[in-house]
Design a protein around this motif. Structure first.
Motif, PDB file in Angstrom:
ATOM      1  N   UNK A 846       0.826  -1.202   0.000  1.00  0.00           N
ATOM      2  CA  UNK A 846       0.000   0.000   0.000  1.00  0.00           C
ATOM      3  C   UNK A 846       0.860   1.251   0.000  1.00  0.00           C
ATOM      4  N   UNK A 847       1.968   1.223   0.750  1.00  0.00           N
ATOM      5  CA  UNK A 847       2.867   2.379   0.768  1.00  0.00           C
ATOM      6  C   UNK A 847       3.421   2.654  -0.626  1.00  0.00           C
ATOM      7  N   UNK A 848       3.823   1.610  -1.337  1.00  0.00           N
ATOM      8  CA  UNK A 848       4.350   1.811  -2.684  1.00  0.00           C
ATOM      9  C   UNK A 848       3.297   2.389  -3.618  1.00  0.00           C
ATOM     10  N   UNK A 849       2.086   1.920  -3.497  1.00  0.00           N
ATOM     11  CA  UNK A 849       1.027   2.461  -4.350  1.00  0.00           C
ATOM     12  C   UNK A 849       0.817   3.961  -4.085  1.00  0.00           C
ATOM     13  N   UNK A 850       0.992   4.356  -2.843  1.00  0.00           N
ATOM     14  CA  UNK A 850       0.809   5.763  -2.495  1.00  0.00           C
ATOM     15  C   UNK A 850       1.988   6.622  -2.924  1.00  0.00           C
ATOM     16  N   UNK A 851       3.195   6.060  -2.880  1.00  0.00           N
ATOM     17  CA  UNK A 851       4.393   6.860  -3.133  1.00  0.00           C
ATOM     18  C   UNK A 851       4.732   6.991  -4.604  1.00  0.00           C
ATOM     19  N   UNK A 852       4.479   5.947  -5.372  1.00  0.00           N
ATOM     20  CA  UNK A 852       4.891   5.966  -6.774  1.00  0.00           C
ATOM     21  C   UNK A 852       3.912   6.769  -7.624  1.00  0.00           C
TER      22      UNK A 852
END
Length: 859
Positions: A846-852
């Protein structure tokens, strides 16, 4: 001379020691000129050896003490029985290097906890391997400041016994040989042969077939026999690792059942057996079933397998191995499940046109359809369900299924499809059906079965426990510039704002301090489920990130086609604008840049003292005495044990360095004396390893000037975690500067059985400090330092996703999207290697989806 009665003791005591010209001692029949051996005491007591550097006989190092309380409540069924008088088959003729099965004695209950596992090498290795993978998964998701649960009491002693007993089992060779065979048979359009038994030697695999069959490489036929194939470890027909990826395990239901008369492991193929009845004495039969069950739940062989425990048999096995074992309440449900499994496989056989599993397993069109289904039953009540079960397992074509039971109801069944192994006592030898091999059945006592289940269950737990007391205890001592392990010039930063791009400090002499209490685990495990973090909420106007498949696609990560870098090479490069630390005045060890040509090492400073290094490859640096290289590994282990466990008696040393073996005073004193001479003395003549008479409490410990990187780490970590101000960031930097890799790397798997609790505590503490410092520096806008802290922590636990998330956040805060994508790909590759492949944690994904950022799409 070594008497015949002590030859085995001498071989075990020196196993793994370096040999002249390279290699390690592992064959008692090959002793080279110049090789030195530690010999056990003779039958008649002799004067112990006196080291030339000591004036007091080593015997004085062991004052009279009351015997340690015995901690072995279990029995000895994990240990193989003595050689029986049954005549062996022609295949089991002794050969050079063969070892005899250890004998079993009536007083085995008096042995140390490790002794009961001696001889159960494959079972021990399987359990230790599973524990290792599960604890990596636990460390992967561990919350900062918490610890993974570790066993206590009898279970902890059992794990130490397992680690001491694990031996090279030949399973890697077996796997490579069988998959190479499968590839070659498929190419030649031949079926897999029927295997009655497999015998594992140290450097070869022996297949016993049901009939004469022309051999296929990498196997060759035994002399004068076509029903026994042999594959040596040096066989040129073994496929390479890349080629083997194209082959599934052709015999996924192999399981070990005991040893032949020379101590070689014997396995059978449960798919071929179909129905295995463990008859004879009820208790011994149950012990054999428990050993088979634990191995099936942790088999080191590849391939998926389904195991069903019936009724109340094998309690808690499904909790210990939930990914492989299910609990079936009654025989009716077990028969229904097995019937559905058999029907599916027979339909798959018909669909492929194969007439048998041996033919179907070599085809590529249904490779995942042949999962083995094994039912474990203590009892099979007579009746229609039992009859139906037997009929299903014997019906042609056979399917990948089997039943193992201790039920006496099958004892009168005259059908030849039932294999009956009758064990009346621990010393009995059975004759294996088909091959005629004499086998000593392995067993697992009720107590040790319970311990194994507890170990596996604890290692699979998603709960965590509080950190030990050392993290929050107060240290009244304030380190001086010479005590904290850093040069004086760097210590000036304590009075200034920490430079945003400061390079990691140079490694210098370790802190001479009194070893702190290690506190490897809480006395009482307070299990607590970690709370699941709520997904981060994006503002509606922010673009939606790509899917993980898009994130991790190689084409999106590296457009230049360059290979991904090796994660282990990631290091924080110093900023050229940052102030440079002066060279340390008392350097004991230093890290040189990779492109610097090697230079002669400086002579150790005798005023500093030896340093025991465990936070990476284990070593002792700064020892100024002499010790032959082929004896150094034992000296390093003793020094490490004392550095982490100061104030122990000689019983503790015996249990740590020679677990499961009777105490040998002469051998112990020889190792102590040599290690004392090697560690040497300070300029004032004080030994860095004092005599026990000089310690004040008649206990063993290293001297005050001997240091350990772990105790130094603890001091800095404790100070840094307690100080939340900017000045407090220097202490965790100093702590992390000591990390060189995963703690205790490079050790012999047959040694350091005592170290596992310490290793796990070190990993948890390192990742906690790395997380804390990385968070502080990122919030202060110091992104290079935040990355350095997280990457240094990953040297000790590359699987820790909390630290990977720190790296993602730092790259995002710095606006470096290519580096963020590369970091995500690195984590994906690490997860592919972990336990056969695992997914990212939901929080990480979920963090990657938010950051990228969302990729731009053009028409």
């Amino acid at each position: 001379m070594v008497s015949c009665g002590h030859f085995g003791d001498a071989a075990r005591a020196n196993k793994g020691e370096p040999q002249p010209g390279g290699g390690q001692f592992d064959n008692p029949n090959l002793i080279y000129p110049g090789q030195e051996l530690d010999l056990p005491a003779a039958d008649e007591p002799a004067d112990p050896p006196v080291d030339s550097g000591d004036t007091t006989p080593p015997t004085e190092d062991t004052p009279d003490e009351p015997p340690a309380p015995e901690t072995n409540p279990g029995h000895d069924d994990a240990q193989p029985p003595p050689p029986a008088t049954t005549e062996p088959s022609p295949s089991s003729t002794p050969e050079a290097g063969d070892r005899t099965v250890p004998s079993r004695h009536a007083d085995d209950e008096e042995l140390a906890p490790a002794a009961v596992w001696m001889g159960a090498g494959v079972l021990a290795a399987a359990l230790v391997g599973t524990l290792g993978v599960r604890r990596r998964l636990q460390q992967r998701r561990l919350r900062p400041g918490r610890r993974i649960p570790m066993p206590q009491g009898r279970a902890a002693a059992t794990e130490q016994g397992l680690r001491a007993a694990q031996l090279p089992t030949g399973f890697d060779l077996l796997d490579a040989a069988l998959r190479s065979l499968a590839l070659n048979l498929a190419e030649a359009h031949r079926d897999l042969p029927v295997i009655e038994a497999v015998v594992l030697h140290e450097s070869k695999v022996e297949l016993h077939l049901d009939q004469d069959t022309a051999p296929m490489k990498p196997f060759t036929a035994a002399a004068g026999r076509q029903d026994m194939w042999i594959c040596a470890a040096s066989s040129p027909g073994l496929a390479d690792e890349e080629t083997l990826k194209a082959a599934d395990a052709p015999y996924p239901a192999l399981v070990s059942i005991g040893w032949d008369n020379q101590g070689h492991l014997v396995l059978v193929d449960l798919e071929h057996v179909g129905i295995l009845q463990l008859a004879g004495h009820q208790t011994f039969a149950r012990h054999v079933l428990q050993a088979i069950a634990v191995e099936l739940a942790n088999t080191p062989l590849p391939g998926h397998m389904e195991v069903a425990a019936l009724g109340e048999a094998l309690p808690r096995l499904e909790s210990a191995a939930p990914e492989r074992v299910v609990r079936t309440t009654d025989l009716t449900h077990a028969v229904a499940d097995l019937s559905a499994h058999a029907a599916d496989q027979r339909r798959a056989l018909a669909g492929t046109g194969a007439i048998s599993l041996r033919q179907a397993r070599l085809r590529e069109d249904a490779g995942g359809a042949w999962t083995a289904h094994i039912v474990l039953a203590a009892d099979l009540p007579q009746g229609a369900d039992s009859d139906r079960l037997v009929d299903m397992l014997t019906e042609q074509p056979r399917t990948a299924a089997a039943v193992i039971t201790t039920a006496p109801a099958l004892a009168d069944d005259e059908r030849r499809s039932v294999w009956t192994l009758n064990r009346q006592g621990p010393d009995d030898t059975i004759v294996l059906p088909g091959s005629g091999l004499p086998v000593h059945l392995q067993g697992l006592s009720d107590e040790h079965y319970e311990d194994a289940v507890e170990l596996l269950t604890l290692a699979a737990s998603e709960a965590d426990v509080p950190a030990p007391a050392w993290v929050t205890s107060h240290d009244d001592e304030t380190p001086t510039e010479d005590e904290d392990g850093l040069p004086a010039e760097y210590a000036d930063l304590e009075d200034e704002e920490i430079a945003a791009q400061a390079a990691p400090p140079a490694r210098t002499a370790q802190t001479p301090d009194t070893p702190a209490t290690t506190g490897h685990g809480a006395d009482i495990l307070t299990l607590e489920k970690p709370a699941v973090a709520a997904p981060a909420v994006r503002p509606d106007d922010e673009p939606t990130g790509p899917s993980l498949a898009e994130v991790l696609a190689e084409d999106d990560i590296r457009d230049d086609g360059a290979p991904h870098p090796d994660f282990s090479t990631w290091v924080m490069q110093p900023d050229p604008t940052a102030p440079r630390a002066a060279e340390p005045r008392k350097a004991v060890h230093a890290t040189l840049p990779p492109d610097t040509p090697p230079t002669p090492a400086p002579k150790p400073d005798r005023d500093v003292g030896p340093a025991v290094l465990v936070l990476g490859p284990i070593a002792v640096e700064g020892a100024t005495g002499r010790l032959d290289s082929n004896r150094r590994s034992r000296g390093i282990e003793l020094a490490a044990f004392l550095a982490l466990n100061p104030g122990v008696d000689h019983h503790a040393i015996d249990d740590a360095l020679w677990p499961g073996q009777p105490g040998n005073k002469n051998m112990r004193n020889s190792v102590i004396s040599r290690t004392r001479s090697w560690l040497d003395k300070d300029p004032d003549g004080n030994a860095h390893f004092p005599r026990v008479q000089d310690t004040g409490d008649s206990r063993y410990r290293l001297g005050p000037k001997a240091t350990c990187d772990w105790t130094t780490f603890q001091k800095h970590a404790r100070k840094g975690l307690a100080d939340q101000g900017e000045d407090g960031d220097l202490a965790p930097r100093r702590a992390l500067a000591l990390i060189r890799g995963r703690p205790f790397t490079g050790i012999d798997p047959g040694r350091y059985a005592w170290a596992e609790p310490a290793v796990q505590e070190m990993i948890s503490a390192i990742t906690h400090v790395a997380y804390e410092l990385s968070t502080r520096r990122r919030e202060a806008g110091d992104y290079p330092a935040a990355l350095w802290a997280a990457r240094t922590g990953l040297l000790a636990a590359e699987e820790n996703e909390t630290l990977h998330r720190q790296i993602f956040l730092a790259h995002h805060a710095a606006g470096d999207m290519p580096a963020l994508r590369l970091a995500a790909a690195t984590l994906a590759k690490i997860n592919e290697r972990l336990g056969g492949g695992v997914d990212m944690d939901a929080e990480t994904a979920e963090l990657l989806r938010n950051l990228l950022p969302q990729p731009t799409r053009t028409r």
